[in-house]
Design a protein around this motif. Structure first.
Motif, PDB file in Angstrom:
ATOM      1  N   ALA A 351       0.828  -1.206   0.000  1.00  0.00           N
ATOM      2  CA  ALA A 351       0.000   0.000   0.000  1.00  0.00           C
ATOM      3  C   ALA A 351       0.863   1.257   0.000  1.00  0.00           C
ATOM      4  CB  ALA A 351      -0.927  -0.020   1.210  1.00  0.00           C
ATOM      5  N   LEU A 352       1.947   1.251   0.763  1.00  0.00           N
ATOM      6  CA  LEU A 352       2.853   2.395   0.797  1.00  0.00           C
ATOM      7  C   LEU A 352       3.414   2.691  -0.589  1.00  0.00           C
ATOM      8  CD1 LEU A 352       4.532   4.502   2.439  1.00  0.00           C
ATOM      9  CD2 LEU A 352       6.261   2.699   2.729  1.00  0.00           C
ATOM     10  N   LEU A 353       3.786   1.652  -1.318  1.00  0.00           N
ATOM     11  CA  LEU A 353       4.344   1.839  -2.652  1.00  0.00           C
ATOM     12  C   LEU A 353       3.297   2.408  -3.604  1.00  0.00           C
ATOM     13  CD1 LEU A 353       6.565   1.539  -4.755  1.00  0.00           C
ATOM     14  CD2 LEU A 353       5.974  -0.887  -4.962  1.00  0.00           C
ATOM     15  N   GLU A 354       2.110   1.847  -3.571  1.00  0.00           N
ATOM     16  CA  GLU A 354       1.075   2.278  -4.511  1.00  0.00           C
ATOM     17  C   GLU A 354       0.559   3.681  -4.175  1.00  0.00           C
ATOM     18  OE1 GLU A 354       0.349   0.590  -7.225  1.00  0.00           O
ATOM     19  OE2 GLU A 354       1.702  -1.039  -6.633  1.00  0.00           O
ATOM     20  N   GLU A 355       0.413   3.983  -2.892  1.00  0.00           N
ATOM     21  CA  GLU A 355      -0.188   5.257  -2.494  1.00  0.00           C
ATOM     22  C   GLU A 355       0.815   6.405  -2.452  1.00  0.00           C
ATOM     23  OE1 GLU A 355      -2.499   5.014   1.095  1.00  0.00           O
ATOM     24  OE2 GLU A 355      -3.322   3.050   0.564  1.00  0.00           O
ATOM     25  N   GLU A 356       2.005   6.125  -1.928  1.00  0.00           N
ATOM     26  CA  GLU A 356       2.969   7.206  -1.698  1.00  0.00           C
ATOM     27  C   GLU A 356       4.243   7.088  -2.520  1.00  0.00           C
ATOM     28  OE1 GLU A 356       2.478   9.929  -0.059  1.00  0.00           O
ATOM     29  OE2 GLU A 356       0.492   9.374   0.665  1.00  0.00           O
ATOM     30  N   GLY A 357       4.390   5.997  -3.251  1.00  0.00           N
ATOM     31  CA  GLY A 357       5.577   5.859  -4.081  1.00  0.00           C
ATOM     32  C   GLY A 357       6.859   5.675  -3.297  1.00  0.00           C
ATOM     33  N   VAL A 358       6.781   4.923  -2.191  1.00  0.00           N
ATOM     34  CA  VAL A 358       7.970   4.596  -1.405  1.00  0.00           C
ATOM     35  C   VAL A 358       8.075   3.077  -1.331  1.00  0.00           C
ATOM     36  CG1 VAL A 358       9.107   4.724   0.844  1.00  0.00           C
ATOM     37  CG2 VAL A 358       7.843   6.695  -0.024  1.00  0.00           C
ATOM     38  N   ALA A 359       9.222   2.539  -1.733  1.00  0.00           N
ATOM     39  CA  ALA A 359       9.425   1.094  -1.764  1.00  0.00           C
ATOM     40  C   ALA A 359      10.313   0.652  -0.610  1.00  0.00           C
ATOM     41  CB  ALA A 359      10.049   0.668  -3.089  1.00  0.00           C
ATOM     42  N   LEU A 360       9.743  -0.114   0.308  1.00  0.00           N
ATOM     43  CA  LEU A 360      10.482  -0.788   1.375  1.00  0.00           C
ATOM     44  C   LEU A 360      10.283  -2.285   1.196  1.00  0.00           C
ATOM     45  CD1 LEU A 360       9.552   1.341   4.555  1.00  0.00           C
ATOM     46  CD2 LEU A 360      11.275   1.806   2.814  1.00  0.00           C
ATOM     47  N   THR A 361      11.047  -3.078   1.937  1.00  0.00           N
ATOM     48  CA  THR A 361      10.948  -4.533   1.829  1.00  0.00           C
ATOM     49  C   THR A 361      10.325  -5.106   3.091  1.00  0.00           C
ATOM     50  OG1 THR A 361      12.982  -4.545   0.510  1.00  0.00           O
ATOM     51  CG2 THR A 361      12.217  -6.660   1.360  1.00  0.00           C
ATOM     52  N   PRO A 362       9.288  -5.939   2.964  1.00  0.00           N
ATOM     53  CA  PRO A 362       8.686  -6.536   4.163  1.00  0.00           C
ATOM     54  C   PRO A 362       9.617  -7.545   4.824  1.00  0.00           C
ATOM     55  CG  PRO A 362       7.702  -7.465   2.180  1.00  0.00           C
ATOM     56  CD  PRO A 362       8.592  -6.340   1.735  1.00  0.00           C
ATOM     57  N   GLY A 363       9.526  -7.638   6.134  1.00  0.00           N
ATOM     58  CA  GLY A 363      10.415  -8.512   6.887  1.00  0.00           C
ATOM     59  C   GLY A 363      10.213  -9.987   6.641  1.00  0.00           C
ATOM     60  N   VAL A 390      10.762   9.480   4.379  1.00  0.00           N
ATOM     61  CA  VAL A 390      10.211   9.551   5.734  1.00  0.00           C
ATOM     62  C   VAL A 390       8.981  10.447   5.755  1.00  0.00           C
ATOM     63  CG1 VAL A 390      10.636  10.377   8.075  1.00  0.00           C
ATOM     64  CG2 VAL A 390      12.346   8.966   6.927  1.00  0.00           C
ATOM     65  N   GLU A 391       9.044  11.584   5.057  1.00  0.00           N
ATOM     66  CA  GLU A 391       7.888  12.480   5.016  1.00  0.00           C
ATOM     67  C   GLU A 391       6.676  11.768   4.421  1.00  0.00           C
ATOM     68  OE1 GLU A 391       7.738  15.315   6.445  1.00  0.00           O
ATOM     69  OE2 GLU A 391       9.875  15.510   6.918  1.00  0.00           O
ATOM     70  N   ARG A 392       6.890  11.021   3.358  1.00  0.00           N
ATOM     71  CA  ARG A 392       5.776  10.305   2.734  1.00  0.00           C
ATOM     72  C   ARG A 392       5.245   9.190   3.636  1.00  0.00           C
ATOM     73  NH1 ARG A 392       7.291   9.522  -3.711  1.00  0.00           N
ATOM     74  NH2 ARG A 392       8.042  11.647  -4.105  1.00  0.00           N
ATOM     75  N   ILE A 393       6.155   8.513   4.336  1.00  0.00           N
ATOM     76  CA  ILE A 393       5.720   7.454   5.246  1.00  0.00           C
ATOM     77  C   ILE A 393       4.855   8.027   6.361  1.00  0.00           C
ATOM     78  CG2 ILE A 393       6.508   5.728   6.926  1.00  0.00           C
ATOM     79  CD1 ILE A 393       9.017   5.365   5.136  1.00  0.00           C
ATOM     80  N   LEU A 394       5.238   9.180   6.871  1.00  0.00           N
ATOM     81  CA  LEU A 394       4.451   9.816   7.931  1.00  0.00           C
ATOM     82  C   LEU A 394       3.051  10.165   7.425  1.00  0.00           C
ATOM     83  CD1 LEU A 394       7.185  12.130   9.498  1.00  0.00           C
ATOM     84  CD2 LEU A 394       6.126  10.137  10.572  1.00  0.00           C
ATOM     85  N   VAL A 395       2.952  10.666   6.207  1.00  0.00           N
ATOM     86  CA  VAL A 395       1.643  10.968   5.621  1.00  0.00           C
ATOM     87  C   VAL A 395       0.824   9.689   5.486  1.00  0.00           C
ATOM     88  CG1 VAL A 395       0.480  11.733   3.500  1.00  0.00           C
ATOM     89  CG2 VAL A 395       2.429  13.037   4.415  1.00  0.00           C
TER      90      VAL A 395
END
Length: 402
Positions: A351-363, A390-395
């Motif tokens: 959801a983070l990638l699709e909504e905010e364009g930030v790519a992290l890796t799940p554990g 970080v700003e996008r993750i907070l949003v």
């Protein structure tokens, strides 16, 4: 048409990072601004001396023919010299085998050192390709649960318990600094693990790919990392140009082969890959120029600044327990309350990638037992990318707050 047989070796799960990178590419092709913090790709690239050497190779008009299976003699000699420089440890160039990235070194080492059915221990959480390659080769993977109480590193006591439960361990794969946690084994800890392996006839495979990317306290005894080679020649030591030298896509790594494995590893290398990429090998010789070492040190300073800024903002993110990140360029943390209403970190990351364009890796890629609520953030992309992420993750988290 009949149903042809499929090998169970191909049924390993995909490396999630590569799947995420594929989606990042798709979104960028659609015009989306995506910040990719899912892979260990240093933003600074290779040193100018290495890039210049590569350009000269390609501009020279000479044929790029096969090299010896174990690599160019001049590159093997330069790698041996690197061990004298960083670790004050003598290495014969004939013990060095240049490989197609560290991944190629893992495959060759596992094939040469272990028989199908052997049990090989790995830390959990840990790099998923260890588990998947071992499984594809028909080896039994014994996961050692490593938590904050052992700083996410295996111990002789944990290995004793694993041996008691699973029987003889043919090998141990140790990563220091580790992926995804960034934790490191101290000199006494690595010496104790080396001794345990020797006493139990277990082959130590020491993944040292992140050496040089460390954040030691001032005056630390081993600021670059401790090599298993410092405790004898029984271990297979694996490293690469991908991280400290910023050359992940060049696909050049190496291993130090114990004498009894050297012939088999070289024979396998010649059959499996013929040789590593010739042009990349020629350029990689210049990774050991003074200028390139200095360039790597400057990149390390940027990693350190980015890490410090990220750790400063960690309370603001409201995540749970995080590994200390002594080395490498990853933050591995439980999402804790920040997971919100999502069922797991995979759904959260998607959801983070699709909504905010930030790519992290799940554990879950690194720990199939306790990783469902964790994420790995790579800060190799540099301070500005991490700040924006970080700003996008907070949003995102505010939008999905319970």
């Amino acid at each position: 048409m009949g149903t042809m047989q499929l090998s169970r070796r191909g049924s390993v799960p995909p490396f999630q990072v590569m799947s995420i990178l594929r989606r990042v590419g798709e979104l960028r092709a659609e015009g989306r601004d995506v910040i990719s913090l899912c892979a260990g790709e240093p933003s600074g690239g290779a040193a100018p001396a290495v890039n210049a050497a590569a350009a000269a190779v390609h501009a020279g008009g000479e044929s790029l023919n096969y090299t010896p299976a174990a690599g160019l003699p001049e590159l093997r000699a330069a790698i041996a010299g690197h061990y004298a420089r960083w670790y004050s440890t003598a290495v014969d160039p004939r013990e060095v085998v240049v490989t197609t990235g560290a991944s190629g070194a893992f495959m060759l080492a596992f094939l040469a050192a272990f028989e199908a059915g052997d049990a090989v221990a790995i830390a959990r959480p840990g790099y998923p390709a260890y588990r998947n390659i071992l499984t594809a080769l028909g080896l039994r993977v014994v996961e050692i649960p490593c938590g904050p109480e052992t700083r996410y590193q295996p111990t002789p006591e944990l290995l004793d318990a694993a041996k008691k439960e699973h029987g003889r361990l043919a090998g141990l794969i140790l990563a220091s600094p580790a992926n995804p946690t960034g934790t490191m084994a101290t000199r006494p800890e690595l010496e104790a693990l080396s001794a345990w392996c020797a006493a139990n006839d277990a082959r130590l495979i020491s993944d040292e790919i992140y050496h040089g990317i460390t954040y030691p306290e001032p005056g630390a005894a081993d600021p670059l990392g401790v090599s298993a080679r410092e405790f004898g020649t029984d271990a297979v030591v694996i490293s690469s140009f991908s991280k400290f030298w910023g050359m992940p896509g060049w696909r050049v790594g190496w291993l130090l082969a114990p004498s009894e494995l050297a012939e088999g590893i070289e024979a396998l290398a010649g059959n499996v890959a013929l040789c590593p990429p010739a042009a990349a090998q020629r350029a990689a010789v210049h990774a050991f120029d003074e200028e390139a070492y200095a360039f790597g040190a400057a990149q390390l300073e940027e990693f350190a600044r980015t890490r410090a800024a990220l750790l400063e903002r960690l309370p603001e993110l409201g995540w749970g327990e995080a590994a200390p990140a002594d080395g490498a360029f990853y933050l591995y943390a439980q999402l804790g309350p920040a997971l919100g209403a999502f069922p797991d970190a995979s759904a959260w990351c998607s959801a983070l990638l699709e909504e905010e364009g930030v790519a992290l890796t799940p554990g879950s890629d690194f720990d199939g037992v306790h990783g469902g609520g964790a994420v790995r953030l790579s800060f190799a992309a540099g301070p500005e990318a991490v700040r924006r992420a970080v700003e996008r993750i907070l949003v995102f988290q505010e939008r999905h707050a319970r």
